[in-house]
Design a protein around this motif. Structure first.
Motif, short mmCIF file in Angstrom:
data_model
loop_
_atom_site.label_atom_id
_atom_site.label_comp_id
_atom_site.label_asym_id
_atom_site.label_seq_id
_atom_site.Cartn_x
_atom_site.Cartn_y
_atom_site.Cartn_z
N VAL A 1 0.81 -1.12 -0.10
CA VAL A 1 -0.06 0.04 0.02
C VAL A 1 0.80 1.39 -0.03
CG1 VAL A 1 -1.64 1.41 1.26
CG2 VAL A 1 -2.12 -1.17 1.18
N VAL A 2 1.91 1.40 0.78
CA VAL A 2 2.66 2.31 0.98
C VAL A 2 3.47 2.73 -0.58
CG1 VAL A 2 4.82 3.49 2.17
CG2 VAL A 2 2.86 2.22 3.44
N ASN A 3 4.17 1.51 -0.82
CA ASN A 3 4.91 1.61 -2.26
C ASN A 3 4.08 2.24 -3.15
OD1 ASN A 3 6.92 0.31 -0.75
ND2 ASN A 3 7.38 -1.11 -2.15
N THR A 4 2.81 1.66 -3.36
CA THR A 4 1.73 2.24 -4.34
C THR A 4 1.56 3.82 -4.14
OG1 THR A 4 0.74 0.02 -4.45
CG2 THR A 4 -0.48 2.14 -5.52
N VAL A 5 1.38 4.19 -3.17
CA VAL A 5 1.19 5.64 -2.86
C VAL A 5 2.47 6.25 -3.23
CG1 VAL A 5 0.53 7.39 -1.05
CG2 VAL A 5 -0.65 5.27 -1.30
N ALA A 6 3.51 5.70 -2.70
CA ALA A 6 4.72 6.59 -2.90
C ALA A 6 5.24 6.56 -4.39
CB ALA A 6 5.97 5.72 -2.24
N ASP B 1 3.61 9.16 -6.47
CA ASP B 1 4.18 10.65 -5.85
C ASP B 1 5.38 10.70 -6.60
OD1 ASP B 1 2.07 11.62 -4.80
OD2 ASP B 1 2.78 10.94 -2.65
N HIS B 2 5.96 9.42 -7.63
CA HIS B 2 7.33 9.41 -8.20
C HIS B 2 8.33 9.40 -7.29
CE1 HIS B 2 4.97 10.60 -11.87
NE2 HIS B 2 4.34 11.66 -11.01
N LEU B 3 8.07 8.69 -6.15
CA LEU B 3 9.27 8.43 -5.32
C LEU B 3 9.56 7.01 -5.61
CD1 LEU B 3 7.53 9.79 -1.88
CD2 LEU B 3 9.37 10.88 -3.36
N ASP B 4 10.79 6.62 -4.89
CA ASP B 4 11.40 5.32 -5.03
C ASP B 4 11.54 4.65 -3.64
OD1 ASP B 4 12.55 3.15 -6.24
OD2 ASP B 4 14.68 3.80 -6.10
N PRO B 5 10.32 3.89 -3.27
CA PRO B 5 10.33 3.40 -1.95
C PRO B 5 11.13 1.98 -1.96
CG PRO B 5 8.28 2.81 -3.14
CD PRO B 5 9.16 3.75 -4.06
#
Length: 211
Positions: free
Chosen positions: A16-21, A24-28
């Motif tokens: 879930v957190v990875n999808t949201v990140a 936002d164009h982040l690299d979790p």
């Protein structure tokens, strides 16, 4: 079941957190590796974020290439000392840290032993397939060591003892050999999957170089 549940919980939360990140164009950090695919202590982790941080600032920093016995011992002790403080010092955490610290070092000791002249020559005389079978057999034993060591922290020492008795004593040797055989087959599947992924990655890099 406790380990699988803990992995599923971590995988869902990370997913879930990875999808949201990613939105936002982040690299979790990557999600945790499935517990059924773990047969090496160095790859045993549920929280990749904490694992990456510990490896970068403690384990790799102190241990270097992880090829020397003394630096590896210092690196594992430092890493699990910090992990113990992170989890909260108590008897069960002390035991869990000690067992996993021992597991990491024992893998290096076995590797050094395998590189010893006579044993290295024996392995060199084996075919690639036979060498892989031997390594998978040790991987199967290592898999259950990882399971038992982590059951200590995820459940209790009493439950770990119950599982150990069930594996080693109840129905011995038929049950024990059957479990090890199934585990051996699982390790072979994981190793084949890792080999396939490595080949695909190598081919992808070759294509990028050509382009």
């Amino acid at each position: 079941s406790n380990l699988v549940y803990d992995w599923v919980k971590a995988a869902i939360l990370f997913g879930v957190v990875n999808t949201v990140a990613c939105l936002d164009h982040l690299d979790p950090p990557q999600p945790p590796k499935c517990i059924t695919a773990l047969y090496v202590f160095a790859e045993t982790h549920f929280d990749r974020g904490i694992n990456d941080w510990l490896c970068k600032y403690v384990y790799d920093h102190v241990g270097g290439e992880h090829s020397a016995v003394i630096p590896e011992l210092a690196a594992t002790v430092a890493t699990f000392a910090i992990t113990t403080l992170w989890l909260g010092p108590c008897d069960i955490v002390y035991l869990w840290s000690f067992l996993n610290c021992f597991g990491l070092n024992f893998e290096l000791w076995v590797q050094k032993l395998a590189e010893w002249g006579p044993l290295a020559r024996i392995e060199a005389s084996l075919s690639v397939q036979m060498s892989r079978r031997v390594r998978a057999l040790f991987g199967a034993l290592n898999f259950w060591a990882i399971i038992m060591y982590n059951l200590v922290s995820l459940n209790s020492l009493e439950f770990t003892e119950l599982v150990a008795r069930r594996l080693l004593l109840t129905g011995f040797p038929q049950t024990t050999l059957a479990v090890l055989f199934v585990t051996y087959c699982g390790v072979q599947l994981v190793k084949e999957r890792e080999r396939t992924l490595a080949l695909e990655e190598e081919q992808r890099q070759d294509k990028e170089k050509l382009e």
